[in-house]
Scaffold this active site. Sequence first.
Site, PDB file in Angstrom:
ATOM      1  N   GLY A   8       0.837  -1.216   0.000  1.00  0.00           N
ATOM      2  CA  GLY A   8       0.000   0.000   0.000  1.00  0.00           C
ATOM      3  C   GLY A   8       0.857   1.245   0.000  1.00  0.00           C
ATOM      4  O   GLY A   8       0.537   2.235   0.662  1.00  0.00           O
ATOM      5  N   GLY A  11      -0.209   5.036   0.113  1.00  0.00           N
ATOM      6  CA  GLY A  11      -1.131   5.518   1.146  1.00  0.00           C
ATOM      7  C   GLY A  11      -0.483   6.557   2.058  1.00  0.00           C
ATOM      8  O   GLY A  11       0.728   6.809   1.998  1.00  0.00           O
ATOM      9  N   TYR A  12      -1.302   7.136   2.892  1.00  0.00           N
ATOM     10  CA  TYR A  12      -0.858   8.207   3.812  1.00  0.00           C
ATOM     11  C   TYR A  12       0.206   7.703   4.782  1.00  0.00           C
ATOM     12  O   TYR A  12       1.305   8.273   4.880  1.00  0.00           O
ATOM     13  CB  TYR A  12      -2.100   8.721   4.554  1.00  0.00           C
ATOM     14  CG  TYR A  12      -1.863   9.675   5.700  1.00  0.00           C
ATOM     15  CD1 TYR A  12      -1.058  10.797   5.566  1.00  0.00           C
ATOM     16  CD2 TYR A  12      -2.493   9.465   6.928  1.00  0.00           C
ATOM     17  CE1 TYR A  12      -0.872  11.674   6.628  1.00  0.00           C
ATOM     18  CE2 TYR A  12      -2.318  10.336   7.993  1.00  0.00           C
ATOM     19  CZ  TYR A  12      -1.499  11.433   7.843  1.00  0.00           C
ATOM     20  OH  TYR A  12      -1.315  12.296   8.893  1.00  0.00           O
ATOM     21  N   THR A  81       0.894  -2.332   5.327  1.00  0.00           N
ATOM     22  CA  THR A  81       0.002  -1.216   5.687  1.00  0.00           C
ATOM     23  C   THR A  81      -1.280  -1.228   4.864  1.00  0.00           C
ATOM     24  O   THR A  81      -2.267  -0.628   5.267  1.00  0.00           O
ATOM     25  CB  THR A  81       0.687   0.163   5.475  1.00  0.00           C
ATOM     26  OG1 THR A  81       0.610   0.525   4.100  1.00  0.00           O
ATOM     27  CG2 THR A  81       2.127   0.183   5.926  1.00  0.00           C
ATOM     28  N   SER A  83      -4.743  -1.539   3.330  1.00  0.00           N
ATOM     29  CA  SER A  83      -6.050  -1.973   3.823  1.00  0.00           C
ATOM     30  C   SER A  83      -7.002  -0.825   3.536  1.00  0.00           C
ATOM     31  O   SER A  83      -6.623   0.335   3.718  1.00  0.00           O
ATOM     32  CB  SER A  83      -5.986  -2.213   5.345  1.00  0.00           C
ATOM     33  OG  SER A  83      -7.013  -3.083   5.755  1.00  0.00           O
ATOM     34  N   TYR A 162     -15.481  -1.187   9.151  1.00  0.00           N
ATOM     35  CA  TYR A 162     -14.038  -0.891   9.207  1.00  0.00           C
ATOM     36  C   TYR A 162     -13.428  -1.523  10.455  1.00  0.00           C
ATOM     37  O   TYR A 162     -12.358  -2.131  10.385  1.00  0.00           O
ATOM     38  CB  TYR A 162     -13.781   0.625   9.179  1.00  0.00           C
ATOM     39  CG  TYR A 162     -12.307   0.927   9.390  1.00  0.00           C
ATOM     40  CD1 TYR A 162     -11.362   0.594   8.427  1.00  0.00           C
ATOM     41  CD2 TYR A 162     -11.863   1.495  10.590  1.00  0.00           C
ATOM     42  CE1 TYR A 162     -10.008   0.828   8.646  1.00  0.00           C
ATOM     43  CE2 TYR A 162     -10.508   1.736  10.811  1.00  0.00           C
ATOM     44  CZ  TYR A 162      -9.591   1.404   9.830  1.00  0.00           C
ATOM     45  OH  TYR A 162      -8.241   1.621  10.049  1.00  0.00           O
ATOM     46  N   LYS A 166     -10.483  -4.567  10.668  1.00  0.00           N
ATOM     47  CA  LYS A 166      -9.180  -4.495  11.352  1.00  0.00           C
ATOM     48  C   LYS A 166      -9.009  -5.625  12.362  1.00  0.00           C
ATOM     49  O   LYS A 166      -7.933  -6.209  12.470  1.00  0.00           O
ATOM     50  CB  LYS A 166      -8.990  -3.133  12.026  1.00  0.00           C
ATOM     51  CG  LYS A 166      -8.904  -1.955  11.068  1.00  0.00           C
ATOM     52  CD  LYS A 166      -7.898  -2.127   9.939  1.00  0.00           C
ATOM     53  CE  LYS A 166      -6.453  -2.004  10.336  1.00  0.00           C
ATOM     54  NZ  LYS A 166      -5.536  -2.145   9.173  1.00  0.00           N
TER      55      LYS A 166
HETATM   56  N1  LIG Z   1      -5.289   6.825   9.130  1.00  0.00           N
HETATM   57  C1  LIG Z   1      -5.713   6.383  10.306  1.00  0.00           C
HETATM   58  O1  LIG Z   1      -6.305   7.110  11.112  1.00  0.00           O
HETATM   59  C2  LIG Z   1      -5.458   4.953  10.702  1.00  0.00           C
HETATM   60  C3  LIG Z   1      -5.602   4.589  12.043  1.00  0.00           C
HETATM   61  C4  LIG Z   1      -5.311   3.275  12.425  1.00  0.00           C
HETATM   62  C5  LIG Z   1      -4.888   2.365  11.480  1.00  0.00           C
HETATM   63  N2  LIG Z   1      -4.762   2.747  10.175  1.00  0.00           N
HETATM   64  C6  LIG Z   1      -4.325   1.754   9.203  1.00  0.00           C
HETATM   65  O2  LIG Z   1      -3.205   2.267   8.510  1.00  0.00           O
HETATM   66  C7  LIG Z   1      -3.131   1.670   7.223  1.00  0.00           C
HETATM   67  C8  LIG Z   1      -2.940   2.728   6.180  1.00  0.00           C
HETATM   68  O3  LIG Z   1      -4.057   3.619   6.210  1.00  0.00           O
HETATM   69  P1  LIG Z   1      -3.934   5.113   5.665  1.00  0.00           P
HETATM   70  O4  LIG Z   1      -4.479   6.002   6.698  1.00  0.00           O
HETATM   71  O5  LIG Z   1      -2.581   5.335   5.132  1.00  0.00           O
HETATM   72  O6  LIG Z   1      -5.020   5.083   4.508  1.00  0.00           O
HETATM   73  P2  LIG Z   1      -4.863   5.285   2.937  1.00  0.00           P
HETATM   74  O7  LIG Z   1      -4.044   6.471   2.640  1.00  0.00           O
HETATM   75  O8  LIG Z   1      -6.245   5.232   2.407  1.00  0.00           O
HETATM   76  O9  LIG Z   1      -4.046   4.003   2.511  1.00  0.00           O
HETATM   77  C9  LIG Z   1      -4.631   2.757   2.308  1.00  0.00           C
HETATM   78  C10 LIG Z   1      -3.751   1.995   1.346  1.00  0.00           C
HETATM   79  O10 LIG Z   1      -4.333   0.691   1.126  1.00  0.00           O
HETATM   80  C11 LIG Z   1      -4.301   0.447  -0.252  1.00  0.00           C
HETATM   81  N3  LIG Z   1      -5.350  -0.476  -0.683  1.00  0.00           N
HETATM   82  C12 LIG Z   1      -6.676  -0.401  -0.445  1.00  0.00           C
HETATM   83  N4  LIG Z   1      -7.304  -1.419  -1.064  1.00  0.00           N
HETATM   84  C13 LIG Z   1      -6.349  -2.124  -1.712  1.00  0.00           C
HETATM   85  C14 LIG Z   1      -6.357  -3.279  -2.534  1.00  0.00           C
HETATM   86  N5  LIG Z   1      -7.489  -3.930  -2.846  1.00  0.00           N
HETATM   87  N6  LIG Z   1      -5.168  -3.742  -3.010  1.00  0.00           N
HETATM   88  C15 LIG Z   1      -4.005  -3.097  -2.738  1.00  0.00           C
HETATM   89  N7  LIG Z   1      -3.946  -1.998  -1.971  1.00  0.00           N
HETATM   90  C16 LIG Z   1      -5.093  -1.522  -1.465  1.00  0.00           C
HETATM   91  C17 LIG Z   1      -4.518   1.802  -0.919  1.00  0.00           C
HETATM   92  O11 LIG Z   1      -4.074   1.729  -2.244  1.00  0.00           O
HETATM   93  P3  LIG Z   1      -4.146   2.985  -3.268  1.00  0.00           P
HETATM   94  O12 LIG Z   1      -2.970   3.832  -2.903  1.00  0.00           O
HETATM   95  O13 LIG Z   1      -4.048   2.382  -4.609  1.00  0.00           O
HETATM   96  O14 LIG Z   1      -5.448   3.677  -3.009  1.00  0.00           O
HETATM   97  C18 LIG Z   1      -3.672   2.687  -0.019  1.00  0.00           C
HETATM   98  O15 LIG Z   1      -2.338   2.695  -0.446  1.00  0.00           O
HETATM   99  C19 LIG Z   1      -4.418   0.850   7.073  1.00  0.00           C
HETATM  100  O16 LIG Z   1      -4.125  -0.477   7.389  1.00  0.00           O
HETATM  101  C20 LIG Z   1      -5.340   1.465   8.114  1.00  0.00           C
HETATM  102  O17 LIG Z   1      -6.322   0.563   8.553  1.00  0.00           O
HETATM  103  C21 LIG Z   1      -5.025   4.014   9.771  1.00  0.00           C
END
Ligand SMILES: NC(=O)c1ccc[n+]([C@@H]2O[C@H](COP(=O)([O-])OP(=O)(O)OC[C@H]3O[C@@H](n4cnc5c(N)ncnc54)[C@H](OP(=O)(O)O)[C@@H]3O)[C@@H](O)[C@H]2O)c1
Length: 327
Positions: A8, A11-12, A81, A83, A162, A166
Amino acid sequence: MPLVAVTGGAGYVASELIHQLLAKGYSVRATVRSKADTAKVAHLEALAAALPGSLELVEADLLQPGSFDAAFAGCSAIFHTASPFFLQAGDPQAELVDPAVQGTRNVMAAAAKNKGSVKRVVLTSSCAAIKGNANAAAPKVGTTYSEADWNETSTVEGGEAYWVSKVQAEKAAWEVAEREGLHLVTILPEFIMGPVLSSRTDATSMGYLKAWVEGRAQAGSPVFADVRDVARAHVLAAEIPDASGRYIVAASHSTPAALISGWLQERFPECAFEAGEAGQPEEKNSNSRVQKELGLALTPVKETIQDMASTLVALGLAVPKLRQQQA
Ligand SMILES: NC(=O)c1ccc[n+]([C@@H]2O[C@H](COP(=O)([O-])OP(=O)(O)OC[C@H]3O[C@@H](n4cnc5c(N)ncnc54)[C@H](OP(=O)(O)O)[C@@H]3O)[C@@H](O)[C@H]2O)c1
């Protein structure tokens, strides 16, 4: 420096993780859904050009069995990462739970196939795997949550897909790790804020603070985590030989919305922000394990929010209202 993989990658959270890995000189193989999607990957290429480490982008999809097998070849650590992270879905099971859980199984299977080189898998889990959103059975307010807790209350039907994604993904990861003898460490952030590196605004975290900066106060009083701390925890979890189990990476308590508008006002005195609600009930996390065992110093929440707002404004991703525009 060793070769490591980040799923991923665009992603952020992953972008900050890749930033830190490249700064330390790692060779990083990042998986993305499409290498041709320049809007998603351009910032990663710019980071690689500026930092000592090297970056290779490889395409992989969570829902495609075997998709990660080649990407992990020769890697010493896997950072998983990827998801889906959004809260509204037409088909929550298909859009949130299945990619998270099947994807984690695919990633863990690929790590197992590359056991010869893979020494550690670090999974980005979440405090959503610890507690539900409403959490009637174990009230969110009044309980101090720790790594020993598991979210047993969220359901897809109850609107917490969601959270389900997780908790089920983390449980699947532990199950495969045990069966395959993989060294797994999980990182559990709560709502992540902090500087952005990409111009994407589709991440849930970005949408939240962009709304605040643009003058729309958001409801609730989240428990925040700093994206730099979260990324640092991933790196420490891979590098420290004794790192094991689950690590909460989040503030020790929730932040009342009134503080957020106050911090934005202080950072941008020439602008006007809608005031957030004061005095919401407090939610608590125990965050001492990551500090004691991995030596992670947590960033104060005020700094996290102000730094993120600054990058959103500097990159033109959020435009605050000047005081005279308010009326
Ligand atoms: N942000 C928060 O507040 C938070 C808090 C706790 C945990 N997390 C966890 O941190 C991780 C990253 O989240 P984030 O905040 O960085 O969100 P994000 O920017 O939306 O990143 C999610 C990533 O997952 C990828 N993804 C989604 N579906 C996919 C698929 N079918 N195949 C391959 N890749 C896929 C997306 O790919 P694309 O780049 O192509 O869209 C993106 O790179 C996740 O596991 C999330 O649950 C986040």
